[in-house]
Design an enzyme around this catalytic site. Structure first.
Site, PDB file in Angstrom:
ATOM      1  N   THR A 177       0.817  -1.213   0.000  1.00 34.45           N
ATOM      2  CA  THR A 177       0.000   0.000   0.000  1.00 34.45           C
ATOM      3  C   THR A 177       0.855   1.268   0.000  1.00 34.45           C
ATOM      4  O   THR A 177       1.896   1.331   0.657  1.00 34.45           O
ATOM      5  CB  THR A 177      -0.922  -0.013   1.235  1.00 34.45           C
ATOM      6  OG1 THR A 177      -1.573  -1.282   1.299  1.00 34.45           O
ATOM      7  CG2 THR A 177      -1.970   1.082   1.158  1.00 34.45           C
ATOM      8  N   ALA A 209      -2.080   4.617  -3.577  1.00 33.78           N
ATOM      9  CA  ALA A 209      -2.398   3.309  -4.163  1.00 33.78           C
ATOM     10  C   ALA A 209      -2.784   2.316  -3.069  1.00 33.78           C
ATOM     11  O   ALA A 209      -1.920   1.761  -2.390  1.00 33.78           O
ATOM     12  CB  ALA A 209      -1.199   2.769  -4.951  1.00 33.78           C
ATOM     13  N   SER A 247      -6.617   0.225  -2.871  1.00 36.30           N
ATOM     14  CA  SER A 247      -7.359  -0.798  -3.627  1.00 36.30           C
ATOM     15  C   SER A 247      -6.800  -0.929  -5.041  1.00 36.30           C
ATOM     16  O   SER A 247      -6.757  -2.020  -5.608  1.00 36.30           O
ATOM     17  CB  SER A 247      -8.843  -0.424  -3.705  1.00 36.30           C
ATOM     18  OG  SER A 247      -9.382  -0.306  -2.409  1.00 36.30           O
ATOM     19  N   GLN A 256     -24.478  -5.351  21.999  1.00 36.16           N
ATOM     20  CA  GLN A 256     -25.887  -5.071  22.310  1.00 36.16           C
ATOM     21  C   GLN A 256     -26.388  -5.985  23.436  1.00 36.16           C
ATOM     22  O   GLN A 256     -27.090  -5.531  24.344  1.00 36.16           O
ATOM     23  CB  GLN A 256     -26.733  -5.255  21.043  1.00 36.16           C
ATOM     24  CG  GLN A 256     -28.138  -4.689  21.143  1.00 36.16           C
ATOM     25  CD  GLN A 256     -28.153  -3.170  21.238  1.00 36.16           C
ATOM     26  OE1 GLN A 256     -27.160  -2.505  20.904  1.00 36.16           O
ATOM     27  NE2 GLN A 256     -29.247  -2.615  21.714  1.00 36.16           N
ATOM     28  N   GLU A 315      -6.196  -6.322   3.502  1.00 41.12           N
ATOM     29  CA  GLU A 315      -6.099  -7.436   2.529  1.00 41.12           C
ATOM     30  C   GLU A 315      -7.181  -7.314   1.461  1.00 41.12           C
ATOM     31  O   GLU A 315      -7.662  -8.315   0.936  1.00 41.12           O
ATOM     32  CB  GLU A 315      -6.228  -8.787   3.238  1.00 41.12           C
ATOM     33  CG  GLU A 315      -5.213  -9.023   4.296  1.00 41.12           C
ATOM     34  CD  GLU A 315      -3.936  -9.623   3.759  1.00 41.12           C
ATOM     35  OE1 GLU A 315      -3.992 -10.338   2.757  1.00 41.12           O
ATOM     36  OE2 GLU A 315      -2.889  -9.342   4.343  1.00 41.12           O
ATOM     37  N   SER A 324     -14.072  -5.052   1.441  1.00 39.01           N
ATOM     38  CA  SER A 324     -15.204  -5.896   0.989  1.00 39.01           C
ATOM     39  C   SER A 324     -15.562  -5.574  -0.456  1.00 39.01           C
ATOM     40  O   SER A 324     -15.931  -6.467  -1.226  1.00 39.01           O
ATOM     41  CB  SER A 324     -16.421  -5.661   1.881  1.00 39.01           C
ATOM     42  OG  SER A 324     -16.210  -6.267   3.141  1.00 39.01           O
TER      43      SER A 324
HETATM   44  C1  FAD Z   1      -4.352  -2.174  10.491  1.00 41.64           C
HETATM   45  C2  FAD Z   1      -3.928  -2.197   9.049  1.00 41.64           C
HETATM   46  C3  FAD Z   1      -2.840  -2.951   8.667  1.00 41.64           C
HETATM   47  C4  FAD Z   1      -2.434  -2.962   7.322  1.00 41.64           C
HETATM   48  N1  FAD Z   1      -1.306  -3.675   6.996  1.00 41.64           N
HETATM   49  C5  FAD Z   1      -0.820  -3.587   5.722  1.00 41.64           C
HETATM   50  C6  FAD Z   1       0.437  -4.191   5.374  1.00 41.64           C
HETATM   51  O1  FAD Z   1       1.087  -4.852   6.195  1.00 41.64           O
HETATM   52  N2  FAD Z   1       0.912  -4.026   4.115  1.00 41.64           N
HETATM   53  C7  FAD Z   1       0.237  -3.309   3.172  1.00 41.64           C
HETATM   54  O2  FAD Z   1       0.730  -3.214   2.051  1.00 41.64           O
HETATM   55  N3  FAD Z   1      -0.954  -2.711   3.478  1.00 41.64           N
HETATM   56  C8  FAD Z   1      -1.498  -2.827   4.718  1.00 41.64           C
HETATM   57  N4  FAD Z   1      -2.685  -2.205   5.052  1.00 41.64           N
HETATM   58  C9  FAD Z   1      -3.367  -1.391   4.019  1.00 41.64           C
HETATM   59  C10 FAD Z   1      -4.674  -1.992   3.535  1.00 41.64           C
HETATM   60  O3  FAD Z   1      -4.456  -3.152   2.778  1.00 41.64           O
HETATM   61  C11 FAD Z   1      -5.415  -0.878   2.751  1.00 41.64           C
HETATM   62  O4  FAD Z   1      -5.828   0.076   3.689  1.00 41.64           O
HETATM   63  C12 FAD Z   1      -6.586  -1.397   1.953  1.00 41.64           C
HETATM   64  O5  FAD Z   1      -6.168  -2.219   0.879  1.00 41.64           O
HETATM   65  C13 FAD Z   1      -7.470  -0.273   1.398  1.00 41.64           C
HETATM   66  O6  FAD Z   1      -6.708   0.701   0.751  1.00 41.64           O
HETATM   67  P1  FAD Z   1      -6.901   2.255   1.121  1.00 41.64           P
HETATM   68  O7  FAD Z   1      -6.834   2.368   2.603  1.00 41.64           O
HETATM   69  O8  FAD Z   1      -5.968   3.049   0.311  1.00 41.64           O
HETATM   70  O9  FAD Z   1      -8.410   2.578   0.723  1.00 41.64           O
HETATM   71  P2  FAD Z   1      -8.940   3.029  -0.775  1.00 41.64           P
HETATM   72  O10 FAD Z   1      -8.440   2.086  -1.807  1.00 41.64           O
HETATM   73  O11 FAD Z   1      -8.674   4.485  -0.943  1.00 41.64           O
HETATM   74  O12 FAD Z   1     -10.492   2.797  -0.558  1.00 41.64           O
HETATM   75  C14 FAD Z   1     -11.356   3.717   0.116  1.00 41.64           C
HETATM   76  C15 FAD Z   1     -12.799   3.225  -0.048  1.00 41.64           C
HETATM   77  O13 FAD Z   1     -13.150   3.229  -1.457  1.00 41.64           O
HETATM   78  C16 FAD Z   1     -13.592   1.948  -1.844  1.00 41.64           C
HETATM   79  N5  FAD Z   1     -13.187   1.697  -3.248  1.00 41.64           N
HETATM   80  C17 FAD Z   1     -11.972   1.903  -3.825  1.00 41.64           C
HETATM   81  N6  FAD Z   1     -12.004   1.552  -5.119  1.00 41.64           N
HETATM   82  C18 FAD Z   1     -13.264   1.097  -5.372  1.00 41.64           C
HETATM   83  C19 FAD Z   1     -13.929   0.574  -6.521  1.00 41.64           C
HETATM   84  N7  FAD Z   1     -13.299   0.434  -7.698  1.00 41.64           N
HETATM   85  N8  FAD Z   1     -15.224   0.203  -6.405  1.00 41.64           N
HETATM   86  C20 FAD Z   1     -15.880   0.330  -5.208  1.00 41.64           C
HETATM   87  N9  FAD Z   1     -15.309   0.812  -4.086  1.00 41.64           N
HETATM   88  C21 FAD Z   1     -14.007   1.172  -4.164  1.00 41.64           C
HETATM   89  C22 FAD Z   1     -12.897   0.984  -0.886  1.00 41.64           C
HETATM   90  O14 FAD Z   1     -13.577  -0.264  -0.817  1.00 41.64           O
HETATM   91  C23 FAD Z   1     -12.980   1.771   0.415  1.00 41.64           C
HETATM   92  O15 FAD Z   1     -14.255   1.614   0.989  1.00 41.64           O
HETATM   93  C24 FAD Z   1      -3.139  -2.222   6.364  1.00 41.64           C
HETATM   94  C25 FAD Z   1      -4.257  -1.458   6.757  1.00 41.64           C
HETATM   95  C26 FAD Z   1      -4.655  -1.444   8.080  1.00 41.64           C
HETATM   96  C27 FAD Z   1      -5.837  -0.607   8.471  1.00 41.64           C
END
Ligand code: FAD
Length: 368
Positions: free
Chosen positions: A108, A112, A114, A318, A345, A348
């Protein structure tokens, strides 16, 4: 069809369950409060041989944060085992399996999440090594892990085709770990951003071939999502157990609240939904040992289990009434720990994208 565990599977489950009850559950509340990383527990897990063969569900409710760093270790181990050379496997896997070092994945980035293919971290060749530069965020085990799978691009203009995967030894000057994130849950699991400034990776540490980074990442995620599904089930089981115990003890209107139909029915829904998610996950785990694509199956398990645990923990709070809102009761922590399972990972929404993409290529979904 056989729904029984084998004798060796039962032995592992019982061993893990006993370890969770003795070593993880007692300190879970205190670790949540202090955010302290339990290094000693990690060493013990290594000594028991549990880091090389994960059975995560049994940890769930008892010490979810412990699971978070174990899952990160499992991810790098799986990527290296599938895509690394024999030399790389021999160098990296044994210390990870023995629990001597931790690891994780760096996918992540600020721009970048999702959409991994839009990442901006770059690599360039410099003699017998690659130099990596860029920013990674939300990295589990950052600052405490040694080996990380990193995705980087040769040229962002190439999109997914430009991306390669590497095993980075984070114990070097070019890896700058930022302050820990202050998280809602999984508080003793360490998560932080990492800046790479010409971080050096030997050429032999590339996973798969050049340009295969997305393939490495997606194949690894197909498996590691099962770990998150199992984590969700463990948390849901713990929340159901807590709610059941409480509903039998707490009396209102002259009888235990479990005897009020609305409470009993709530527990019944929790039980039925959890069981459905559990068997979907077990089936996906069973399929993961067999040839064939796992994408849709593991996405189904992760989607259903993570959405289920969020409903189950909310219901468990609850059932506890006001006490469910107190840090004195485990369900408050479980509620916070469960929240991330629909996010990391792949959210949803991303799981639904994986399933929908598979459906587009299918005529029927009938499995038997
Ligand atoms: C506690 C924790 C540990 C983590 N550990 C790691 C790690 O070890 N290594 C690592 O690489 N990452 C890690 N992550 C990152 C995690 O995998 C990402 O936060 C996750 O993949 C979502 O990416 P983002 O936060 O950029 O959200 P975004 O991609 O910006 O998404 C924001 C919202 O938009 C929605 N969305 C985005 N695109 C679409 C679409 N095309 N259609 C519909 N909805 C969409 C998403 O579902 C979400 O609801 C971790 C995150 C957390 C919170």
């Amino acid at each position: 069809m056989d729904f029984e565990f084998s004798e060796p599977q039962r032995m592992v489950r019982d061993m893990v369950r006993a370890f969770a009850a003795e070593r993880l559950r007692p300190g879970a509340g205190a670790r949540d409060a202090s955010g302290e990383f339990p290094a000693e527990i990690f060493r013990e897990l290594g000594e028991l041989g549990l880091l090389g063969m994960m059975t995560p569900e049994a940890y769930g409710g008892a010490g979810t944060e412990t699971l978070a760093y174990l899952l990160a270790v499992e991810e790098i181990a799986r990527a290296v085992a599938h895509f690394g050379s024999e030399e790389l496997k021999g160098r990296v896997l044994p210390p990870l399996a023995r629990g001597e070092v931790l690891g994780g994945i760096m996918l992540t980035e600020p721009g970048a999440g999702s959409d991994l293919a839009s990442l901006r971290t770059t690599y360039r060749r410099d003699g017998d090594r690659f130099l990596l530069s860029g920013s990674k965020v939300w990295i589990t085990n950052a600052g405490i892990g040694a080996y990380f799978v990193v995705l980087a691009t040769r040229d962002a203009a190439l999109g997914a085709k430009g991306i390669s995967a590497f095993v980075l030894d984070a114990r070097q000057q070019g890896v700058l770990v930022q302050p820990r994130e202050k998280k809602m849950g999984l508080r003793s699991s360490v998560t932080a951003a990492v800046i790479l400034e010409d971080a050096a990776v030997p050429v032999a540490n590339m996973l798969g071939s050049e340009g295969e980074g997305m393939k490495v990442a997606l194949a690894t995620l197909d498996h590691s999502r099962l770990g998150i599904a199992a984590q969700a089930i463990g948390v849901a089981q713990a929340a159901l157990d807590e709610a059941l115990t409480y509903a039998k003890q707490r009396e209102q209107f002259g009888r235990p609240i479990i005897e009020h139909e609305a409470v009993g029915f709530r527990l019944a829904d929790m039980d039925a939904e959890l069981e459905a998610a559990r068997w979907l996950t077990y089936r996906a785990a069973w399929l993961s040992e067999r040839p064939g694509r796992l994408g849709r199956t593991s996405a189904q398990a992760k989607l259903v289990a993570s959405e289920t645990v969020n409903r189950v923990v909310a219901a468990a709070v609850q059932v506890h009434g006001g006490y469910g809102y107190s840090r004195e009761f485990a369900v408050e922590r479980l509620y916070r720990d469960a929240r991330v399972t629909t996010i990391y990972e792949g959210t949803s929404e991303v799981q639904r994208m994986v399933i929908a993409r598979a459906l587009r290529n299918m005529v029927t979904t009938a499995t038997a």
